[in-house]
Design a protein around this motif. Structure first.
Motif, PDB file in Angstrom:
ATOM      1  N   CYS A 206     -12.671 -27.028 -17.319  1.00  0.00           N
ATOM      2  CA  CYS A 206     -12.985 -28.067 -18.294  1.00  0.00           C
ATOM      3  C   CYS A 206     -14.071 -27.548 -19.234  1.00  0.00           C
ATOM      4  CB  CYS A 206     -13.446 -29.342 -17.591  1.00  0.00           C
ATOM      5  SG  CYS A 206     -13.795 -30.680 -18.743  1.00  0.00           S
ATOM      6  N   ILE A 207     -13.769 -27.552 -20.513  1.00  0.00           N
ATOM      7  CA  ILE A 207     -14.717 -27.103 -21.535  1.00  0.00           C
ATOM      8  C   ILE A 207     -15.353 -28.358 -22.135  1.00  0.00           C
ATOM      9  CG2 ILE A 207     -15.001 -25.812 -23.677  1.00  0.00           C
ATOM     10  CD1 ILE A 207     -12.321 -24.366 -22.932  1.00  0.00           C
ATOM     11  N   THR A 208     -16.666 -28.506 -21.938  1.00  0.00           N
ATOM     12  CA  THR A 208     -17.371 -29.702 -22.364  1.00  0.00           C
ATOM     13  C   THR A 208     -18.812 -29.351 -22.676  1.00  0.00           C
ATOM     14  OG1 THR A 208     -17.806 -32.015 -21.792  1.00  0.00           O
ATOM     15  CG2 THR A 208     -17.960 -30.406 -20.000  1.00  0.00           C
ATOM     16  N   GLY A 209     -19.617 -30.345 -22.845  1.00  0.00           N
ATOM     17  CA  GLY A 209     -21.042 -30.114 -23.071  1.00  0.00           C
ATOM     18  C   GLY A 209     -21.328 -29.920 -24.542  1.00  0.00           C
ATOM     19  N   GLY A 210     -22.227 -30.681 -25.076  1.00  0.00           N
ATOM     20  CA  GLY A 210     -22.420 -30.618 -26.518  1.00  0.00           C
ATOM     21  C   GLY A 210     -21.109 -31.021 -27.164  1.00  0.00           C
TER      22      GLY A 210
ATOM     23  N   VAL B  99      -6.398 -25.731 -18.706  1.00  0.00           N
ATOM     24  CA  VAL B  99      -7.531 -25.922 -19.604  1.00  0.00           C
ATOM     25  C   VAL B  99      -7.610 -27.389 -20.032  1.00  0.00           C
ATOM     26  CG1 VAL B  99      -8.593 -25.232 -21.788  1.00  0.00           C
ATOM     27  CG2 VAL B  99      -7.329 -23.547 -20.434  1.00  0.00           C
ATOM     28  N   HIS B 100      -8.823 -27.904 -19.976  1.00  0.00           N
ATOM     29  CA  HIS B 100      -9.130 -29.297 -20.326  1.00  0.00           C
ATOM     30  C   HIS B 100     -10.351 -29.256 -21.244  1.00  0.00           C
ATOM     31  CE1 HIS B 100     -10.545 -33.446 -18.551  1.00  0.00           C
ATOM     32  NE2 HIS B 100     -10.523 -33.451 -19.861  1.00  0.00           N
TER      33      HIS B 100
ATOM     34  N   ILE C 248      -7.640 -29.644 -34.345  1.00  0.00           N
ATOM     35  CA  ILE C 248      -6.516 -29.973 -33.474  1.00  0.00           C
ATOM     36  C   ILE C 248      -6.076 -28.736 -32.689  1.00  0.00           C
ATOM     37  CG2 ILE C 248      -4.125 -30.806 -33.403  1.00  0.00           C
ATOM     38  CD1 ILE C 248      -6.176 -32.924 -34.236  1.00  0.00           C
ATOM     39  N   ILE C 249      -6.035 -28.883 -31.381  1.00  0.00           N
ATOM     40  CA  ILE C 249      -5.462 -27.845 -30.513  1.00  0.00           C
ATOM     41  C   ILE C 249      -3.979 -28.197 -30.415  1.00  0.00           C
ATOM     42  CG2 ILE C 249      -5.467 -26.828 -28.206  1.00  0.00           C
ATOM     43  CD1 ILE C 249      -8.148 -26.360 -29.494  1.00  0.00           C
ATOM     44  N   PRO C 250      -3.107 -27.398 -31.018  1.00  0.00           N
ATOM     45  CA  PRO C 250      -1.701 -27.805 -31.085  1.00  0.00           C
ATOM     46  C   PRO C 250      -0.965 -27.780 -29.744  1.00  0.00           C
ATOM     47  CG  PRO C 250      -2.009 -25.639 -32.074  1.00  0.00           C
ATOM     48  CD  PRO C 250      -3.370 -26.154 -31.713  1.00  0.00           C
ATOM     49  N   SER C 251      -1.375 -26.928 -28.839  1.00  0.00           N
ATOM     50  CA  SER C 251      -0.637 -26.780 -27.589  1.00  0.00           C
ATOM     51  C   SER C 251      -0.844 -27.972 -26.662  1.00  0.00           C
ATOM     52  CB  SER C 251      -1.076 -25.506 -26.863  1.00  0.00           C
ATOM     53  OG  SER C 251      -0.444 -25.450 -25.609  1.00  0.00           O
ATOM     54  N   LYS C 252       0.258 -28.503 -26.181  1.00  0.00           N
ATOM     55  CA  LYS C 252       0.182 -29.586 -25.200  1.00  0.00           C
ATOM     56  C   LYS C 252      -0.236 -29.044 -23.825  1.00  0.00           C
ATOM     57  CE  LYS C 252       1.052 -33.549 -27.024  1.00  0.00           C
ATOM     58  NZ  LYS C 252       0.056 -34.584 -26.938  1.00  0.00           N
ATOM     59  N   ASP C 253      -0.374 -27.712 -23.704  1.00  0.00           N
ATOM     60  CA  ASP C 253      -0.829 -27.124 -22.450  1.00  0.00           C
ATOM     61  C   ASP C 253      -2.334 -27.264 -22.266  1.00  0.00           C
ATOM     62  OD1 ASP C 253       1.727 -26.342 -21.671  1.00  0.00           O
ATOM     63  OD2 ASP C 253       1.577 -24.440 -22.746  1.00  0.00           O
ATOM     64  N   VAL C 254      -3.032 -27.760 -23.289  1.00  0.00           N
ATOM     65  CA  VAL C 254      -4.464 -28.040 -23.187  1.00  0.00           C
ATOM     66  C   VAL C 254      -4.616 -29.554 -23.133  1.00  0.00           C
ATOM     67  CG1 VAL C 254      -6.710 -27.885 -24.337  1.00  0.00           C
ATOM     68  CG2 VAL C 254      -5.116 -25.969 -24.458  1.00  0.00           C
ATOM     69  N   TRP C 255      -5.252 -30.041 -22.061  1.00  0.00           N
ATOM     70  CA  TRP C 255      -5.498 -31.478 -21.909  1.00  0.00           C
ATOM     71  C   TRP C 255      -6.746 -31.833 -22.719  1.00  0.00           C
ATOM     72  CZ3 TRP C 255      -2.618 -35.143 -19.464  1.00  0.00           C
ATOM     73  CH2 TRP C 255      -3.219 -36.384 -19.281  1.00  0.00           C
ATOM     74  N   ILE C 256      -6.639 -32.857 -23.560  1.00  0.00           N
ATOM     75  CA  ILE C 256      -7.755 -33.258 -24.408  1.00  0.00           C
ATOM     76  C   ILE C 256      -8.199 -34.674 -24.040  1.00  0.00           C
ATOM     77  CG2 ILE C 256      -8.544 -33.713 -26.774  1.00  0.00           C
ATOM     78  CD1 ILE C 256      -7.839 -30.806 -26.503  1.00  0.00           C
TER      79      ILE C 256
END
Length: 168
Positions: A21-25, A46-47, A57-65
């Motif tokens: 999970c990429i987060t923070g700031g 990847v989240h 926009i991250i186009p890939s549906k393989d990344v959970w947003i």
């Protein structure tokens, strides 16, 4: 604050971790494409958790947003989100509309309309180490009144209170 290269970040992720999970700031202020590509190469899911205030926009549906909308949120980010997380305290009202940027204009969007196509989670605002029972009750009351909304809890805080030990 520490700046890391993609290789330095990857070295900090244990091999047995399957979900990153990429987060923070605000992670969307960075070009995440190389990091995401490398994570996928290592078979990681990847989240990204974002405020939605950067229209990246991250186009890939393989990344959970997950979008936790803040002032200045973009409509396109709300539309791309796999889930929306709303922080709840006594000021929250799900019938108030979210003001979102859309093609240079600010447009009011109903949270309840969003919940028809995207899961919307209500999460009580808590202190760092304690659960706000009042905010939790508010979330539960709103969820009963509007069943299209869902409840989200910070489980580590609940467990910490129960066992009287910090859970991370």
């Amino acid at each position: 604050k520490q700046r890391l290269t993609v290789d330095q970040i990857l070295l900090q992720i244990p091999n047995d971790v399957e979900h990153v999970c990429i987060t923070g700031g605000e992670p969307m202020m960075h070009d995440l494409s190389t990091l995401i590509t490398y994570l996928w190469a290592k078979y990681k899911k990847v989240h990204i958790e974002t405020s939605g205030t950067i229209n990246n926009i991250i186009p890939s549906k393989d990344v959970w947003i997950t979008v936790s909308p803040k002032s200045g949120v973009y409509f396109d980010m709300l539309k791309r989100a796999d889930e929306i997380k709303i922080l709840v305290d006594g000021q929250f009202n799900p019938t108030e509309k979210i003001k979102a940027h859309y093609h240079g204009l600010v447009q009011a969007i109903s949270l309840l309309d969003i919940a028809e196509s995207t899961p919307v989670y209500l999460q009580p605002i808590n202190s760092e180490f304690e659960i706000s029972r009042e905010n939790l009750r508010l979330c539960m009351e709103w969820q009963k009144k509007f069943p299209c909304l869902r409840l989200s809890l910070q489980l580590h805080k609940i467990l910490s209170q129960e066992i009287k030990e910090l859970v991370r």
